[in-house]
Design a protein around this motif. Structure first.
Motif, PDB file in Angstrom:
ATOM      1  N   LYS A 539       5.575  32.819   8.466  1.00 57.05           N
ATOM      2  CA  LYS A 539       4.361  33.371   7.883  1.00 57.05           C
ATOM      3  C   LYS A 539       3.140  32.642   8.449  1.00 57.05           C
ATOM      4  CE  LYS A 539       5.807  36.242   4.471  1.00 57.05           C
ATOM      5  NZ  LYS A 539       5.307  37.599   4.187  1.00 57.05           N
ATOM      6  N   ILE A 540       2.091  33.396   8.688  1.00 55.33           N
ATOM      7  CA  ILE A 540       0.795  32.806   8.999  1.00 55.33           C
ATOM      8  C   ILE A 540       0.083  32.583   7.673  1.00 55.33           C
ATOM      9  CG2 ILE A 540      -1.450  33.201  10.091  1.00 55.33           C
ATOM     10  CD1 ILE A 540      -0.003  34.938  12.145  1.00 55.33           C
ATOM     11  N   VAL A 541      -0.260  31.349   7.385  1.00 54.94           N
ATOM     12  CA  VAL A 541      -0.838  30.995   6.087  1.00 54.94           C
ATOM     13  C   VAL A 541      -2.339  30.772   6.239  1.00 54.94           C
ATOM     14  CG1 VAL A 541      -0.798  29.359   4.168  1.00 54.94           C
ATOM     15  CG2 VAL A 541       1.325  29.944   5.377  1.00 54.94           C
ATOM     16  N   ILE A 542      -3.112  31.487   5.408  1.00 53.63           N
ATOM     17  CA  ILE A 542      -4.566  31.313   5.353  1.00 53.63           C
ATOM     18  C   ILE A 542      -4.896  30.755   3.973  1.00 53.63           C
ATOM     19  CG2 ILE A 542      -6.809  32.435   5.586  1.00 53.63           C
ATOM     20  CD1 ILE A 542      -5.463  34.628   7.187  1.00 53.63           C
ATOM     21  N   GLU A 543      -5.492  29.580   3.965  1.00 54.59           N
ATOM     22  CA  GLU A 543      -5.772  28.937   2.686  1.00 54.59           C
ATOM     23  C   GLU A 543      -7.164  28.327   2.684  1.00 54.59           C
ATOM     24  OE1 GLU A 543      -3.191  25.601   2.001  1.00 54.59           O
ATOM     25  OE2 GLU A 543      -2.920  25.262   4.152  1.00 54.59           O
ATOM     26  N   ILE A 554      -8.552  27.528   6.335  1.00 50.99           N
ATOM     27  CA  ILE A 554      -7.618  26.964   7.321  1.00 50.99           C
ATOM     28  C   ILE A 554      -6.485  27.952   7.566  1.00 50.99           C
ATOM     29  CG2 ILE A 554      -6.042  25.057   7.803  1.00 50.99           C
ATOM     30  CD1 ILE A 554      -7.784  23.312   6.046  1.00 50.99           C
ATOM     31  N   VAL A 555      -6.193  28.168   8.842  1.00 51.25           N
ATOM     32  CA  VAL A 555      -5.104  29.063   9.246  1.00 51.25           C
ATOM     33  C   VAL A 555      -4.067  28.235   9.994  1.00 51.25           C
ATOM     34  CG1 VAL A 555      -4.496  31.193  10.419  1.00 51.25           C
ATOM     35  CG2 VAL A 555      -6.803  30.901   9.505  1.00 51.25           C
ATOM     36  N   SER A 556      -2.834  28.358   9.587  1.00 51.64           N
ATOM     37  CA  SER A 556      -1.761  27.600  10.230  1.00 51.64           C
ATOM     38  C   SER A 556      -0.692  28.521  10.772  1.00 51.64           C
ATOM     39  CB  SER A 556      -1.144  26.613   9.224  1.00 51.64           C
ATOM     40  OG  SER A 556      -0.611  27.310   8.113  1.00 51.64           O
ATOM     41  N   ALA A 557       0.081  28.008  11.734  1.00 54.70           N
ATOM     42  CA  ALA A 557       1.239  28.681  12.336  1.00 54.70           C
ATOM     43  C   ALA A 557       0.871  29.827  13.257  1.00 54.70           C
ATOM     44  CB  ALA A 557       2.207  29.168  11.252  1.00 54.70           C
ATOM     45  N   LEU A 558      -0.373  29.930  13.716  1.00 51.97           N
ATOM     46  CA  LEU A 558      -0.738  30.997  14.652  1.00 51.97           C
ATOM     47  C   LEU A 558       0.037  30.856  15.963  1.00 51.97           C
ATOM     48  CD1 LEU A 558      -4.617  31.302  14.210  1.00 51.97           C
ATOM     49  CD2 LEU A 558      -2.902  33.029  13.660  1.00 51.97           C
ATOM     50  N   GLY A 559       0.135  29.619  16.466  1.00 49.21           N
ATOM     51  CA  GLY A 559       0.819  29.412  17.731  1.00 49.21           C
ATOM     52  C   GLY A 559       2.271  29.812  17.693  1.00 49.21           C
ATOM     53  N   ALA A 572     -14.873  33.913  19.232  1.00 49.86           N
ATOM     54  CA  ALA A 572     -14.838  35.172  18.494  1.00 49.86           C
ATOM     55  C   ALA A 572     -15.047  34.955  17.002  1.00 49.86           C
ATOM     56  CB  ALA A 572     -13.504  35.874  18.747  1.00 49.86           C
ATOM     57  N   VAL A 573     -14.396  33.929  16.451  1.00 51.47           N
ATOM     58  CA  VAL A 573     -14.543  33.645  15.018  1.00 51.47           C
ATOM     59  C   VAL A 573     -15.946  33.144  14.724  1.00 51.47           C
ATOM     60  CG1 VAL A 573     -13.674  32.269  13.099  1.00 51.47           C
ATOM     61  CG2 VAL A 573     -12.074  33.189  14.788  1.00 51.47           C
ATOM     62  N   ALA A 574     -16.455  32.255  15.560  1.00 53.15           N
ATOM     63  CA  ALA A 574     -17.801  31.721  15.344  1.00 53.15           C
ATOM     64  C   ALA A 574     -18.851  32.815  15.429  1.00 53.15           C
ATOM     65  CB  ALA A 574     -18.086  30.624  16.365  1.00 53.15           C
ATOM     66  N   LYS A 575     -18.682  33.734  16.372  1.00 53.43           N
ATOM     67  CA  LYS A 575     -19.628  34.833  16.516  1.00 53.43           C
ATOM     68  C   LYS A 575     -19.567  35.779  15.328  1.00 53.43           C
ATOM     69  CE  LYS A 575     -20.932  38.568  19.660  1.00 53.43           C
ATOM     70  NZ  LYS A 575     -20.642  39.240  20.943  1.00 53.43           N
ATOM     71  N   ARG A 576     -18.363  35.991  14.817  1.00 52.33           N
ATOM     72  CA  ARG A 576     -18.183  36.931  13.700  1.00 52.33           C
ATOM     73  C   ARG A 576     -18.813  36.400  12.409  1.00 52.33           C
ATOM     74  NH1 ARG A 576     -14.269  40.824  12.469  1.00 52.33           N
ATOM     75  NH2 ARG A 576     -14.807  41.792  10.477  1.00 52.33           N
ATOM     76  N   PHE A 577     -18.635  35.103  12.119  1.00 52.36           N
ATOM     77  CA  PHE A 577     -19.079  34.563  10.834  1.00 52.36           C
ATOM     78  C   PHE A 577     -20.289  33.641  10.940  1.00 52.36           C
ATOM     79  CE2 PHE A 577     -14.383  35.152  10.491  1.00 52.36           C
ATOM     80  CZ  PHE A 577     -14.413  36.218   9.602  1.00 52.36           C
ATOM     81  N   SER A 578     -20.725  33.337  12.168  1.00 55.12           N
ATOM     82  CA  SER A 578     -21.897  32.465  12.382  1.00 55.12           C
ATOM     83  C   SER A 578     -21.716  31.112  11.688  1.00 55.12           C
ATOM     84  CB  SER A 578     -23.173  33.158  11.882  1.00 55.12           C
ATOM     85  OG  SER A 578     -23.371  34.376  12.546  1.00 55.12           O
ATOM     86  N   VAL A 579     -20.537  30.529  11.844  1.00 56.68           N
ATOM     87  CA  VAL A 579     -20.228  29.245  11.224  1.00 56.68           C
ATOM     88  C   VAL A 579     -19.531  28.351  12.251  1.00 56.68           C
ATOM     89  CG1 VAL A 579     -20.074  30.164   8.884  1.00 56.68           C
ATOM     90  CG2 VAL A 579     -18.038  30.159  10.342  1.00 56.68           C
ATOM     91  N   ALA A 580     -19.337  27.094  11.858  1.00 57.14           N
ATOM     92  CA  ALA A 580     -18.639  26.151  12.726  1.00 57.14           C
ATOM     93  C   ALA A 580     -17.133  26.420  12.685  1.00 57.14           C
ATOM     94  CB  ALA A 580     -18.923  24.718  12.276  1.00 57.14           C
ATOM     95  N   VAL A 581     -16.501  26.389  13.866  1.00 60.78           N
ATOM     96  CA  VAL A 581     -15.060  26.633  13.998  1.00 60.78           C
ATOM     97  C   VAL A 581     -14.473  25.516  14.847  1.00 60.78           C
ATOM     98  CG1 VAL A 581     -13.284  28.252  14.761  1.00 60.78           C
ATOM     99  CG2 VAL A 581     -15.446  29.130  13.871  1.00 60.78           C
ATOM    100  N   LEU A 595      -6.380  26.297  12.719  1.00 56.03           N
ATOM    101  CA  LEU A 595      -7.700  26.882  12.926  1.00 56.03           C
ATOM    102  C   LEU A 595      -8.524  26.615  11.669  1.00 56.03           C
ATOM    103  CD1 LEU A 595      -9.765  28.715  14.395  1.00 56.03           C
ATOM    104  CD2 LEU A 595      -8.631  30.672  13.319  1.00 56.03           C
ATOM    105  N   ARG A 596      -9.654  25.913  11.826  1.00 50.66           N
ATOM    106  CA  ARG A 596     -10.480  25.550  10.673  1.00 50.66           C
ATOM    107  C   ARG A 596     -11.845  26.244  10.787  1.00 50.66           C
ATOM    108  NH1 ARG A 596     -10.180  19.270   9.249  1.00 50.66           N
ATOM    109  NH2 ARG A 596     -11.788  19.203  10.868  1.00 50.66           N
ATOM    110  N   VAL A 597     -12.210  26.987   9.736  1.00 53.06           N
ATOM    111  CA  VAL A 597     -13.473  27.722   9.683  1.00 53.06           C
ATOM    112  C   VAL A 597     -14.249  27.227   8.470  1.00 53.06           C
ATOM    113  CG1 VAL A 597     -14.550  29.987   9.535  1.00 53.06           C
ATOM    114  CG2 VAL A 597     -12.362  29.727  10.725  1.00 53.06           C
ATOM    115  N   GLN A 598     -15.492  26.826   8.691  1.00 51.84           N
ATOM    116  CA  GLN A 598     -16.297  26.328   7.584  1.00 51.84           C
ATOM    117  C   GLN A 598     -16.763  27.480   6.711  1.00 51.84           C
ATOM    118  OE1 GLN A 598     -19.400  23.630   8.717  1.00 51.84           O
ATOM    119  NE2 GLN A 598     -20.468  23.816   6.768  1.00 51.84           N
ATOM    120  N   GLY A 599     -16.455  27.418   5.404  1.00 50.18           N
ATOM    121  CA  GLY A 599     -16.844  28.459   4.476  1.00 50.18           C
ATOM    122  C   GLY A 599     -15.638  29.140   3.865  1.00 50.18           C
ATOM    123  N   LYS A 600     -15.910  30.085   2.976  1.00 52.21           N
ATOM    124  CA  LYS A 600     -14.844  30.824   2.294  1.00 52.21           C
ATOM    125  C   LYS A 600     -14.699  32.203   2.943  1.00 52.21           C
ATOM    126  CE  LYS A 600     -16.036  28.601  -2.114  1.00 52.21           C
ATOM    127  NZ  LYS A 600     -16.466  28.844  -3.520  1.00 52.21           N
TER     128      LYS A 600
END
Length: 631
Positions: A539-543, A554-559, A572-581, A595-600
């Motif tokens: 499973k890819i876990v997003i928490e 945080i997203v784990s197990a993508l690889g 792509a993620v930074a452009k989509r949400f305009s946040v630090a990745v 994968l760590r994305v700042q914000g909810k």
């Protein structure tokens, strides 16, 4: 600069915005270079108010992104004064008729995609046939010169696989025969230029090719009608001047001829009475008496006819231009004038003779090309064919842009923006929530804030704050504003209606029935080759977690699912949400990089990954901050 995209692109600097003046110049260059590209088709592919960005490349080349799609590129050979504009395969999939096509045998396309060159034995050629003066070269390819551009397609398939140029002339190919390499490949499916886009190929042309060809034909006819009418007007002017000159000169000619006739009559009387013995010259004058009388009568008759207005300026048997062209001249003039006002060059201005049938437009697909299974269509568009009309009487009118903007904001606030997401940057609100909401609206054109009364999204949000009182906006600093609060009891918010939105079935349908499929090379290069792991996490876990006093998604197990955690994904993620990745190592080695994305962004990030990598929902798990399972 040939085959320059077979290796990774050497980019110079970052992506820059293109000025409107340069945008107009590029659009005009496209119309001039490719006369079979109609104005309406160009506007559909490249809207006039679209965002245009440029990425400079090595060797003075440049790649242009229109609404984030790499549609054109330019090269600057040393022997030319201006850059040459080329369409990418993304553009050619939308307008395949703009260039001559070369058909290759089934299976050759796959080898080209893998890096092979194109040789003449792989090209489909026609025999000249008995009794034909044309050679096999002319019968197959028509007339061409060295350096002319062509599109490569597989036999019985419409979809362009490559962009190439002739490296020989027609005469050289005839002399050499059906051997050797006659084309230099410039851009091929799954090369590094192709990978700059989403890597998706359509199963049919994205635009209406027949309508585009018909519009080009109409524009050419309009120009021909105007040119012929101008020529006829010039002829009328010259004829009128000739008549005026005749009216001024005829009385003098008649007077001179009458004087000469009286002299001849007197001489003839003297000869008849025997007073004069005529010599040869006098006999010749006497013999011309009847001819001179006829000339005087003709001059007097024509002069009287002109003075009475009975002589036409042009011969009666000359066909009228409207009858020759089979169209109303005023209608043709209006059509051409409209095209001229659009500011684009017409096919006639480009000195292009449009043939009765667009024999170089190869549209009918029947087989798969080895990249994606493409359903067949029948027939080729022809400039001589009538384009069947479509009945749009049952279609609902499109919403005005102000209403599209209003509904998009209301839907975004209602469906995707929770109070826990606030405060929220207006730029993030627009890109992450409002734009996706606009695509779900029924009978709505693409959202373009510049076409609304407010021109800017921030201005509209301030209007909703100050005048409507739907929400509260706070200015953090110059150019940076936050959405602080939403009044969910406001009448505008409560006015939300499910009837505004398309149903799930309607959302799955693509406009005009065109479906897209990602190419194998793009899937591999973008890490989109999603695979179910045989071992490790299933499973890819997003928490959501709190790290260093900040909310982090945080997203784990993508690889473990074959998805590359590289700079492309981060951008792509930074452009989509305009946040630090960022990426981080997981304490559990089996999970790989995180994968760590700042914000909810639990649901939003899950949606992005599903769309980008075609991940089935059953392989994703979303957890709340305390580990409580949400889905």
């Amino acid at each position: 600069q040939l085959a320059m995209f077979r290796t990774p692109l050497k980019k110079k600097g970052s992506l820059t915005s293109v000025k409107s003046s340069e945008t107009r110049k590029l659009r005009s260059s496209l119309r001039t270079r490719f006369p079979l590209l109609s104005p309406d088709q160009l506007d559909e592919i490249w809207p006039k108010h679209a965002s245009v960005n440029c990425q400079k490349l090595q060797k003075h080349a440049a790649l242009y992104f229109i609404n984030d799609v790499p549609l054109i590129f330019t090269t600057y050979p040393t022997h030319v004064k201006e850059a040459i504009v080329w369409p990418t395969l993304y553009f050619l999939h939308r307008a395949p008729q703009i260039m001559p096509t070369i058909s290759i045998y089934d299976g050759v396309g796959v080898k080209l995609i893998k890096g092979a060159d194109l040789f003449m034995p792989g090209v489909v050629v026609k025999a000249a046939g008995e009794g034909l003066s044309r050679s096999w070269v002319t019968a197959t390819f028509g007339s061409f010169s060295k350096g002319d551009a062509v599109v490569i397609v597989e036999e019985n398939n419409w979809m362009p696989l490559a962009l190439a140029v002739w490296n020989v002339s027609a005469g050289e190919l005839e002399y050499r025969g059906k051997t050797g390499q006659s084309h230099d490949l410039l851009h091929v499916l799954d090369d590094y230029l192709w990978l700059e886009g989403d890597g998706k190929v359509p199963d049919a042309p994205v635009t209406d090719v027949e309508a585009a060809l018909q519009q080009v034909k109409d524009a050419v006819q309009a120009q021909q009608a105007i040119a012929a009418a101008a020529e006829r007007a010039e002829s009328l002017h010259l004829a009128e001047q000739a008549q005026q000159a005749f009216v001024a000169e005829a009385p003098k000619q008649i007077k001179r001829k009458q004087k000469a006739l009286r002299t001849i009559v007197k001489l003839a009387g003297e000869v008849a009475s025997g007073e004069v013995v005529p010599d040869d010259d006098q006999l010749a004058k006497i013999a011309r008496q009847s001819e001179l009388e006829t000339e005087i009568e003709e001059l007097q008759t024509r002069l009287a006819r002109i003075e009475a207005g009975q002589e036409p300026l042009l011969p009666d048997d000359e066909p009228v231009i409207e009858q020759v062209l089979g169209m109303d001249h005023s209608e043709a003039a209006c059509l051409a004038a409209t095209d001229t006002l659009n500011g684009d060059a017409t096919a006639a201005e480009a000195n292009v003779n449009i043939p009765p049938e667009a024999s170089n437009v190869n549209i009918p697909p029947e087989e798969s090309n080895g990249v994606a299974d493409l359903p067949s269509t029948s027939g080729s568009p022809s400039l001589g064919d009538d384009v069947p009309g479509t009945d749009t009487s049952d279609e609902s009118p499109l919403l005005p842009m102000d209403e599209v903007l209003e509904r998009s904001v209301v839907v975004a606030l209602h469906d995707s923006v929770a109070n826990s997401d606030l405060p929220l940057l207006l730029s993030t609100l627009y890109a992450t929530h409002v734009l996706p909401a606009s695509r779900k609206l029924r009978n709505a054109p693409p959202l373009n804030v510049k076409q609304s009364s407010w021109k800017k999204f921030a201005a509209y949000m301030n209007h909703l704050d100050v005048e409507v009182r739907l929400l509260e906006v706070e200015a953090v600093k110059a150019g940076v504003q936050l959405l602080k609060r939403v009044d969910r009891t406001h009448s505008l918010y409560l006015n939300y209606d499910d009837a505004w939105l398309l149903t799930e079935d309607e959302l799955t349908e693509v406009d005009d029935g065109v479906q897209f499929q990602t190419t194998a090379g793009a899937a591999k290069a973008q890490g989109t080759g999603f695979v179910v792991p045989k071992r490790g996490p299933q499973k890819i876990v997003i928490e959501q977690k709190r790290i260093a006093n900040k909310n982090m998604t945080i997203v784990s197990a993508l690889g473990n699912f074959g998805i590359a955690l590289d700079d492309e994904l981060k951008r792509a993620v930074a452009k989509r949400f305009s946040v630090a990745v960022s990426y981080a190592e997981s304490p559990d080695a089996s999970l790989g990089k995180l994968l760590r994305v700042q914000g909810k962004y639990l649901d939003e990030l899950a949606e992005l990954l599903q769309q980008r990598y075609n991940i089935p929902k059953r392989y994703m798990t979303i957890l709340k901050a305390k580990g409580k399972k949400k889905r």
